[in-house]
Design a protein around this motif. Sequence first.
Motif, PDB file in Angstrom:
ATOM      1  N   ASP A  13     -14.404  42.974  -8.539  1.00  0.00           N
ATOM      2  CA  ASP A  13     -13.952  41.898  -9.420  1.00  0.00           C
ATOM      3  C   ASP A  13     -12.441  41.741  -9.243  1.00  0.00           C
ATOM      4  O   ASP A  13     -11.753  42.678  -8.829  1.00  0.00           O
ATOM      5  N   THR A  14     -11.924  40.575  -9.565  1.00  0.00           N
ATOM      6  CA  THR A  14     -10.479  40.361  -9.511  1.00  0.00           C
ATOM      7  C   THR A  14      -9.879  40.557 -10.893  1.00  0.00           C
ATOM      8  O   THR A  14     -10.396  40.024 -11.879  1.00  0.00           O
ATOM      9  N   VAL A  15      -8.811  41.351 -10.962  1.00  0.00           N
ATOM     10  CA  VAL A  15      -8.092  41.520 -12.229  1.00  0.00           C
ATOM     11  C   VAL A  15      -6.766  40.766 -12.149  1.00  0.00           C
ATOM     12  O   VAL A  15      -6.196  40.585 -11.072  1.00  0.00           O
ATOM     13  N   TYR A  16      -6.284  40.341 -13.310  1.00  0.00           N
ATOM     14  CA  TYR A  16      -5.024  39.609 -13.424  1.00  0.00           C
ATOM     15  C   TYR A  16      -4.157  40.346 -14.447  1.00  0.00           C
ATOM     16  O   TYR A  16      -4.598  40.596 -15.570  1.00  0.00           O
ATOM     17  N   ILE A  17      -2.930  40.683 -14.057  1.00  0.00           N
ATOM     18  CA  ILE A  17      -2.028  41.415 -14.948  1.00  0.00           C
ATOM     19  C   ILE A  17      -0.802  40.551 -15.227  1.00  0.00           C
ATOM     20  O   ILE A  17      -0.072  40.177 -14.302  1.00  0.00           O
ATOM     21  N   ILE A  18      -0.590  40.226 -16.494  1.00  0.00           N
ATOM     22  CA  ILE A  18       0.600  39.477 -16.907  1.00  0.00           C
ATOM     23  C   ILE A  18       1.626  40.493 -17.384  1.00  0.00           C
ATOM     24  O   ILE A  18       1.370  41.250 -18.319  1.00  0.00           O
ATOM     25  N   GLN A  19       2.796  40.499 -16.745  1.00  0.00           N
ATOM     26  CA  GLN A  19       3.734  41.601 -16.966  1.00  0.00           C
ATOM     27  C   GLN A  19       5.180  41.139 -16.814  1.00  0.00           C
ATOM     28  O   GLN A  19       5.454  40.037 -16.330  1.00  0.00           O
ATOM     29  N   HIS A  20       6.085  42.014 -17.236  1.00  0.00           N
ATOM     30  CA  HIS A  20       7.523  41.833 -17.022  1.00  0.00           C
ATOM     31  C   HIS A  20       8.017  43.060 -16.254  1.00  0.00           C
ATOM     32  O   HIS A  20       8.661  43.941 -16.829  1.00  0.00           O
ATOM     33  N   PRO A  21       7.723  43.150 -14.950  1.00  0.00           N
ATOM     34  CA  PRO A  21       8.079  44.348 -14.181  1.00  0.00           C
ATOM     35  C   PRO A  21       9.579  44.597 -14.163  1.00  0.00           C
ATOM     36  O   PRO A  21      10.366  43.703 -13.862  1.00  0.00           O
ATOM     37  N   GLU A  22       9.957  45.840 -14.526  1.00  0.00           N
ATOM     38  CA  GLU A  22      11.366  46.243 -14.576  1.00  0.00           C
ATOM     39  C   GLU A  22      12.203  45.284 -15.420  1.00  0.00           C
ATOM     40  O   GLU A  22      13.389  45.070 -15.154  1.00  0.00           O
ATOM     41  N   GLY A  23      11.581  44.690 -16.453  1.00  0.00           N
ATOM     42  CA  GLY A  23      12.304  43.806 -17.358  1.00  0.00           C
ATOM     43  C   GLY A  23      12.583  42.427 -16.791  1.00  0.00           C
ATOM     44  O   GLY A  23      13.325  41.640 -17.395  1.00  0.00           O
ATOM     45  N   MET A  24      11.991  42.098 -15.654  1.00  0.00           N
ATOM     46  CA  MET A  24      12.226  40.794 -15.038  1.00  0.00           C
ATOM     47  C   MET A  24      11.401  39.707 -15.734  1.00  0.00           C
ATOM     48  O   MET A  24      10.690  39.961 -16.696  1.00  0.00           O
ATOM     49  N   LYS A  25      11.504  38.480 -15.224  1.00  0.00           N
ATOM     50  CA  LYS A  25      10.753  37.370 -15.786  1.00  0.00           C
ATOM     51  C   LYS A  25       9.254  37.628 -15.676  1.00  0.00           C
ATOM     52  O   LYS A  25       8.807  38.426 -14.865  1.00  0.00           O
ATOM     53  N   LYS A  26       8.497  36.907 -16.493  1.00  0.00           N
ATOM     54  CA  LYS A  26       7.044  37.091 -16.523  1.00  0.00           C
ATOM     55  C   LYS A  26       6.449  36.893 -15.132  1.00  0.00           C
ATOM     56  O   LYS A  26       6.797  35.966 -14.411  1.00  0.00           O
ATOM     57  N   HIS A  27       5.550  37.801 -14.777  1.00  0.00           N
ATOM     58  CA  HIS A  27       4.966  37.792 -13.435  1.00  0.00           C
ATOM     59  C   HIS A  27       3.457  37.987 -13.536  1.00  0.00           C
ATOM     60  O   HIS A  27       2.977  38.769 -14.365  1.00  0.00           O
ATOM     61  N   LEU A  28       2.723  37.265 -12.708  1.00  0.00           N
ATOM     62  CA  LEU A  28       1.266  37.425 -12.643  1.00  0.00           C
ATOM     63  C   LEU A  28       0.902  38.122 -11.344  1.00  0.00           C
ATOM     64  O   LEU A  28       1.254  37.668 -10.260  1.00  0.00           O
ATOM     65  N   SER A  29       0.208  39.245 -11.471  1.00  0.00           N
ATOM     66  CA  SER A  29      -0.255  39.993 -10.305  1.00  0.00           C
ATOM     67  C   SER A  29      -1.774  40.018 -10.320  1.00  0.00           C
ATOM     68  O   SER A  29      -2.389  40.146 -11.386  1.00  0.00           O
ATOM     69  N   GLN A  30      -2.391  39.876  -9.156  1.00  0.00           N
ATOM     70  CA  GLN A  30      -3.848  39.900  -9.109  1.00  0.00           C
ATOM     71  C   GLN A  30      -4.342  40.590  -7.845  1.00  0.00           C
ATOM     72  O   GLN A  30      -3.714  40.534  -6.795  1.00  0.00           O
ATOM     73  N   ASP A  31      -5.462  41.278  -7.968  1.00  0.00           N
ATOM     74  CA  ASP A  31      -6.117  41.922  -6.829  1.00  0.00           C
ATOM     75  C   ASP A  31      -7.452  42.466  -7.321  1.00  0.00           C
ATOM     76  O   ASP A  31      -7.814  42.284  -8.482  1.00  0.00           O
TER      77      ASP A  31
END
Length: 261
Positions: free
Chosen positions: A65-83
Amino acid sequence: MKYSFLLNYLYPFMSLIKFWLTSCLKDLDYVLIRINENLQRSIASIGVKPILADITKLPMVRMQDTVYIIQHPEGMKKHLSQDTVRRVNKPFIEYYADTLRGSSGSPVFVLNKSKLSLVALHSKGVLSYSESNWNKGVLLSEILDHLHTGKVTKPTFSPPGVPDQIESGVLGTKDPSKQVTREDIMYIAKDITDVWEELGRVLGHSDSTLKIINADNSNKIYNKCYEMLIKWTQIKVSKATYGVLAAGFVHPAVDRPDLVT
């Protein structure tokens, strides 16, 4: 999460909080907070809706299945990661979606009937020698079950071991075959002040080299840690890898597995 740290973090917001509970079990890694009615109304007024937390209606998560992570990596702007999902190993879900420091606690979603459904909270990364690195989160279904019953599912598969798979702490999710960078050494040095000499010996420094480092930075413990690691990378060059450093953290002479888990 340590109680004192959590209390200090929440103290400025206590007037907005009616109730809070932190999991006493490190693996589940969650905090439950109930906010007061005024704040609930304020949040609702800008269109924010509560996330479904009905354990009987959560979508099933499967391998690939594909997961989607909404995050602020290292305090940066909002980022969407998926795999894709690597494995479901209750109470955890493992996935290949990228994260960085500061991403812990981020919501992990899957697509369910064309909508994003929350299935987990991101927890940590895992370094692997035998395959691509991956990340893991705590399943929402397991958190809800723990709140209802107080029980925690024992993982079917054993936790990662050393040196093949190492859960990442101060190392973050790093390729174990890559050389340690100067930028990361700046962060890592802060966490080895109590074991820098032991770690230095494990990494191959002689006692005479450690004495020189100690004398050159007599009253600056951080500088000792930083210089020891920099010298190690200069001597070992391509062999000064994240994998070797992680193995050094868990060496019996250093005994700091918390730095990689």
